[in-house]
Design a protein around this motif. Structure first.
Motif, PDB file in Angstrom:
ATOM      1  N   HIS A 186      34.032  -9.367  43.786  1.00 38.89           N
ATOM      2  CA  HIS A 186      32.783  -9.034  43.099  1.00 38.89           C
ATOM      3  C   HIS A 186      33.115  -8.474  41.715  1.00 38.89           C
ATOM      4  O   HIS A 186      34.256  -8.125  41.432  1.00 38.89           O
ATOM      5  CB  HIS A 186      31.991  -7.978  43.889  1.00 38.89           C
ATOM      6  CG  HIS A 186      32.681  -6.645  43.956  1.00 38.89           C
ATOM      7  ND1 HIS A 186      33.752  -6.408  44.810  1.00 38.89           N
ATOM      8  CD2 HIS A 186      32.500  -5.495  43.263  1.00 38.89           C
ATOM      9  CE1 HIS A 186      34.177  -5.180  44.643  1.00 38.89           C
ATOM     10  NE2 HIS A 186      33.445  -4.593  43.697  1.00 38.89           N
ATOM     11  N   ASP A 188      31.747  -5.300  39.235  1.00 39.92           N
ATOM     12  CA  ASP A 188      30.878  -4.117  39.277  1.00 39.92           C
ATOM     13  C   ASP A 188      29.751  -4.322  38.264  1.00 39.92           C
ATOM     14  O   ASP A 188      29.973  -4.856  37.178  1.00 39.92           O
ATOM     15  CB  ASP A 188      31.678  -2.849  38.961  1.00 39.92           C
ATOM     16  CG  ASP A 188      32.630  -2.481  40.105  1.00 39.92           C
ATOM     17  OD1 ASP A 188      32.566  -3.133  41.165  1.00 39.92           O
ATOM     18  OD2 ASP A 188      33.421  -1.542  39.930  1.00 39.92           O
ATOM     19  N   HIS A 243      37.167  -8.423  41.313  1.00 39.09           N
ATOM     20  CA  HIS A 243      38.167  -7.693  42.081  1.00 39.09           C
ATOM     21  C   HIS A 243      37.768  -7.659  43.540  1.00 39.09           C
ATOM     22  O   HIS A 243      36.613  -7.936  43.878  1.00 39.09           O
ATOM     23  CB  HIS A 243      38.392  -6.271  41.515  1.00 39.09           C
ATOM     24  CG  HIS A 243      37.156  -5.435  41.426  1.00 39.09           C
ATOM     25  ND1 HIS A 243      36.168  -5.641  40.482  1.00 39.09           N
ATOM     26  CD2 HIS A 243      36.719  -4.383  42.180  1.00 39.09           C
ATOM     27  CE1 HIS A 243      35.200  -4.763  40.644  1.00 39.09           C
ATOM     28  NE2 HIS A 243      35.513  -3.993  41.675  1.00 39.09           N
TER      29      HIS A 243
HETATM   30 FE   LIG Z   1      34.114  -2.820  42.685  1.00 43.85          FE
END
Ligand SMILES: [Fe+2]
Ligand SMILES: O=C(O)CCC(=O)C(=O)O
Length: 321
Positions: A186, A188, A243
């Protein structure tokens, strides 16, 4: 999931130096390394020796938190999305998140008195100290980024609108001993994330060639990741890295992260200085809290239908012009 990793490494930048004063030659040199690292990886490892005085206390606190019985942890709820206690359906990871965690009283009110009705001031103080330390680092890095794009005049506005959310995570060791996915890939969506971990690695970052890099933290360091809110604010400049967390060892992994997010009620809008004929405005102004509500319903819907999480670049898809 591909488990192929390469020897590529995220850059390490030292923030421990006493001479890191705005405008000094050290400041300018660190600033250009920050910009370079973010252009290339969207993240870097920040050495910051001050964390060493807190490290033992932090991981002691995290064990105490997650060792509580599940029904107690589940008392930590919030009407706002992505706060309170969360246990993943796989049982592999759990998290606890709380807002504006640089203030002891906020942690006491939303976390510690919920878990320990008589309060637990020493835990609240440790968590607030961690948030104060990392939010100081976040402010320094944000100032360097804004300066490097010539938009430092927006610094105060962004700081005043930031919610320093603290998230504690525990990853159970995989039962079979085989590598298992703790958190899927994903980006952030917040402004910036600053992570610290115990001595168990597991974080992986995808580089520009699409290869997964193992991130090995030193005990005195943090991993700093750019979130999509910052990329949107910068009109697409700098990208939030994909990540994930893969668990390989025999020990539980604990990580503690500062998630700097823009507060509800603040309209996130690309500054005019970053828009011109060759760089048209790519994203519509948005309110991060409104996006979070939308995102939470998307995740719930995907979970209900058995499909995977919404794609990354969710925020960019949400506010693209
Ligand atoms: Fe994350
Ligand atoms: O635990 C970590 O190192 C990463 C956690 C993470 O990516 C997240 O909470 O968004």
């Amino acid at each position: 999931m591909s488990s192929i990793t390469t020897p590529d490494m995220v850059p390490i930048i030292d923030f421990s130096t006493q001479d890191l004063k705005q405008g000094s030659p050290e400041w300018d040199s660190v600033k250009s390394r920050v910009r370079e690292a973010l252009e290339e990886y969207g993240c870097f490892e920040a050495s910051f020796d001050e964390v060493m005085v807190l490290r033992r206390a932090i991981f002691g606190v995290m064990e105490e938190l997650f060792d509580l019985p599940l029904p107690t942890k589940q008392l930590c709820v919030s009407e706002k999305p992505f706060r309170g206690y969360f246990g993943s359906p796989t049982g592999l990871f759990e998290s606890m998140s709380t807002d504006d965690a640089h203030v002891v009283e906020n942690i006491e009110q939303h976390l510690t008195t919920v878990l320990w009705p008589e309060g637990n001031i020493s835990i609240s103080k440790t968590l607030a100290s961690f948030t104060q330390l990392t939010s100081r680092l976040e402010t320094t890095i944000l100032r360097m980024i804004l300066e490097s794009f010539g938009v430092e005049k927006y610094m105060d506005e962004l700081i005043d609108s930031t919610n320093y959310q603290l998230r504690a995570l525990k990853y159970r060791r995989p039962e079979t001993g085989d590598p298992s996915l703790g958190i899927p890939a994903h980006c952030d969506t917040n402004l910036m994330t600053i992570l610290h971990q115990n001595n168990v690695n597991g974080l992986e970052i995808r580089n520009k060639d699409g290869e997964w890099i193992d991130v090995k933290f030193s005990p005195n360091s943090f991993i700093v990741l750019i979130g999509e809110s910052l990329s949107v604010w910068l009109n697409g400049r700098l990208c939030s890295p994909y990540h994930r967390v893969t668990l390989k060892g025999n020990t539980a992994r604990y990580s503690l992260g500062l998630f700097a997010k823009l507060k509800g009620g603040y309209l996130v809008k690309t500054p005019a200085e970053l828009v011109d004929n060759t760089n048209p405005m790519l994203f519509k102004p948005f309110d991060y809290e409104e996006f979070s509500k939308f995102y939470a319903t998307q995740i719930a819907r995907a979970a209900g239908s058995g499909t995977s999480q919404p794609r990354t670049s969710d925020l960019k898809a949400y506010c693209i012009v």
